[in-house]
Scaffold this active site. Structure first.
Site, mmCIF file in Angstrom:
data_model
loop_
_atom_site.group_PDB
_atom_site.id
_atom_site.type_symbol
_atom_site.label_atom_id
_atom_site.label_comp_id
_atom_site.label_asym_id
_atom_site.label_seq_id
_atom_site.Cartn_x
_atom_site.Cartn_y
_atom_site.Cartn_z
ATOM 1 C CG ASN A 524 7.651 1.142 -15.277
ATOM 2 O OD1 ASN A 524 8.630 0.654 -15.829
ATOM 3 N ND2 ASN A 524 7.671 2.345 -14.762
ATOM 4 C CG ASP A 525 8.386 -2.322 -11.622
ATOM 5 O OD1 ASP A 525 8.992 -1.352 -12.108
ATOM 6 O OD2 ASP A 525 7.946 -2.351 -10.459
#
Ligand code: NAP
Length: 597
Positions: A524-525
């Site tokens: 994600n990040d």
């Protein structure tokens, strides 16, 4: 004493520089094995512990020495075993199916012969002639040469980690260095009783062996934290034993300073690492525990510890104060870690690794044992470098990690931002098969979710299936994907993914515009374009994998929930992006089945 101290300081500084040069050459691929390797090597504190456990100092010293022998030998055995298990998994494409020779037979023969010859020589020195004093001098000199050879072998061992090809051989050399140092120390002139040494070595060997052989790869972070705590405890116990032994006859400023540093750093690393291990294992709450005035309180506590230590240097006979300082350092280690979120633990573990190295080096100064100064310095440098690398890759400062309570996310802000971003397209595995019919290149982007779902084997199977269809498959590895340095590398190696298919962020980013599909699995990040585009984002400035430049993007995760940074990902609202919602392992299995049929 002053000359010895000067020499010790020179050695400490030079070993640090050498460590810096050797360790900066270790590729991110091998950062997790590096952590456990330095951990194993720093178990050299065992040699100091052996002497304290076996000498005829006092009952207290023998007990503390025995405990320290148990802790250090757990680290040595466990550290080398788990490092070897990890390194065995790193293979190139052409190496699959080839049965590696486990050890070089010549080395196998040479090892015991060399050790036996050295031991016989030392034993001979101790017993030879009428002049017991001169034979003891000879034995001590021989021991020093053992240590020099061991130190060289440790450095060669770490140097081997600069490539997966030589890493196992390197570690074999380091293990040989450790065996030599331990075997030589058993003939130390001050050791008169082997009973507690034997019990300690056996207990540590069994516990370390079980940990090294049985612990799953996903539990490596907590194992690393636990072994830092054991190493630090050993240093602290030996510091206490040395203080109690010398305080009655008087301690000079230098000795008191080194003992003080050893117990303070050892004690705070002990409780700090124990807390970190507990959080990572889920035994303690993972979220940061914060309260008003926390940083001020912690800094005041640290200042009190330092102030008391300075006082003790000038008044070493204040025994109560010495134990107060031990208690305060234990408390400080605990308080240092509670405000840190479980997800930030890897940085903290690397920092604690560095503190553990300093505790080891201080023990080396207390016992004036140069090999401990060298390994302590190497361990300290390695931990410090790794924590800096992680902070840099996350675009955060070490201060922010330690005092920022970053894991605290303001959920309301996250939800509000999500609504403003637009719509999300979801897709099923069956629909995806149509897309895969026409692709020629796929870049797989694994992240923390892959580790949580234990989906690495599914990823590897899917990649093999795609390759058999003539699709070019590459893996993109972000330096801080997952929750520890090199996390993705170890998991993918465990699933038999050849390491020459793994690309670092710098290598892979130019390939994204040509890729037909960027297949994001629980990451994600490390893919969030806000890190490039949004100055207000906490991620702004963190280099990311540029999946948004691929022709289409498929994301496997369970929901739209944010990742570690607590920031929504605008990638999911990109018209090119399709979400395959669900547990990554299950989604991969369904996709695999759909593609096969
Ligand atoms: P991430 O941003 O933490 O995101 C992981 C995603 O995985 C989550 O959004 C979660 O979404 C998904 N997930 C969790 N369980 C899943 C499951 N069973 N199946 C499918 N998906 C699942 O991870 P990342 O992209 O790897 O980034 C790593 C982060 O950790 C970075 O912010 C980095 O700075 C930080 N960090 C890394 C290190 C290191 O050394 N590697 C150290 C400290 C901090 P759902 O809940 O919607 O499924």
């Amino acid at each position: 004493m002053t000359t010895e101290l000067e020499i010790g300081l020179y050695i400490f500084i030079l070993a640090g520089f050498l460590g810096y040069h050797v360790i900066t050459r270790v590729p991110p691929l091998l950062h997790t094995p590096l952590m456990s390797a330095t951990n194993a090597i720093s178990g050299i504190s065992l040699i100091g512990s052996l002497v304290v456990a076996g000498a005829n100092y006092s009952r207290l010293s023998t007990t503390l020495g025995f405990l320290a022998v148990t802790c250090s030998s757990t680290n040595v055995v466990g550290g080398f075993l788990i490092t070897d298990r990890m390194l065995k998994m790193f293979k190139k494409r052409e190496e699959f199916g080839i049965q590696h020779r486990r050890f070089n037979p010549k080395l196998l023969l040479a090892l015991p012969v060399l050790i036996i010859v050295l031991l016989v020589l030392m034993h001979g020195f101790r017993r030879s002639g009428n002049d017991a004093e001169s034979s003891a001098v000879f034995a001590a000199a021989a021991l020093r040469y053992f240590y020099i050879v061991s130190a060289v072998l440790f450095i060669l061992g770490l140097k081997g980690l600069s490539s997966p090809k030589y890493a196992r051989k390197g570690m074999l050399l380091a293990a040989l260095g450790m065996v030599m140092a331990i075997a030589g120390t058993l003939f130390h002139p001050e050791i008169v009783n082997y009973r507690w040494i034997t019990v300690g070595l056996l207990t540590g060997g069994i516990v370390g062996g079980a940990m090294g052989l049985r612990i799953p790869m996903t539990a490596v972070p907590q194992r690393t934290a636990l072994s830092h705590s054991l190493g630090a405890l050993a240093a602290s116990l030996i510091g206490i034993s040395e203080y109690v032994r010398h305080v009655a006859v008087g301690l000079d400023h230098v000795k008191m300073t080194t003992i003080g540093l050893e117990v303070v750093i050892g004690s705070l690393t002990f409780t700090g690492s124990l807390m970190a291990a507990g959080k990572l294992q889920g035994l303690l709450p993972g979220s940061p525990i914060t309260y008003r005035g926390q940083n001020i309180f912690n800094i005041t506590l640290l200042a009190t510890v330092v102030g008391t230590l300075i006082y003790l240097v000038f008044a070493p006979a204040a025994i109560t104060l010495f134990f107060v300082i031990v208690g305060l350092a234990l408390l400080f280690g605990f308080l240092l870690v509670i405000p840190i979120g479980a997800a930030d633990m890897p940085v903290v573990i690397a920092l604690l690794n560095s503190y553990g190295g300093l505790a080891d080096a201080s023990m080396g100064f207390v016992l004036m044992n140069k090999i401990q100064i060298i390994t302590g310095s190497l361990d300290g440098t390695s931990g410090f470098l790794l924590s800096l690398l992680m902070c840099r890759a996350m675009n955060r400062s070490a201060m922010n990690v330690l005092f920022g309570a970053f894991g605290k996310i303001k959920k309301e802000e996250v939800g509000a931002a999500a609504e403003a971003m637009g719509t999300v397209r979801s897709i099923t595995p069956e629909e995806l098969t149509v897309l895969f019919d026409s692709v020629r290149s796929v870049i797989i982007v694994p992240g923390y979710g892959m580790a949580v779902a234990q989906a690495q084997h599914g990823v590897s199977e899917l990649a093999k299936l795609l390759s058999t269809r003539g699709i070019d498959v590459k893996y993109a590895i972000h330096p801080v994907a997952g929750r520890m340095p090199g996390h993705m590398n170890v998991l993918l190696a465990e699933a038999n993914v050849p390491y020459d298919q793994l690309y670092t962020m710098e290598q892979i980013n130019p390939y994204f515009p040509e890729a037909d599909i960027a297949l994001v699995i629980g990451a994600n990040d490390v893919t969030n374009p806000a890190a490039k585009n949004n100055r207000n984002s906490p991620l702004y400035g963190m280099p990311i994998l540029e999946v948004d430049r691929a022709k289409s993007i498929i994301v496997l995760k369970r929901s739209l929930r944010p990742g570690f940074a607590g920031v929504d990902n605008e990638l999911y609202y990109d018209p090119k992006c399709m979400m395959l919602f669900g547990d990554a392992k299950e989604s991969l299995n369904s996709l695999f089945a759909a593609l096969k049929s």
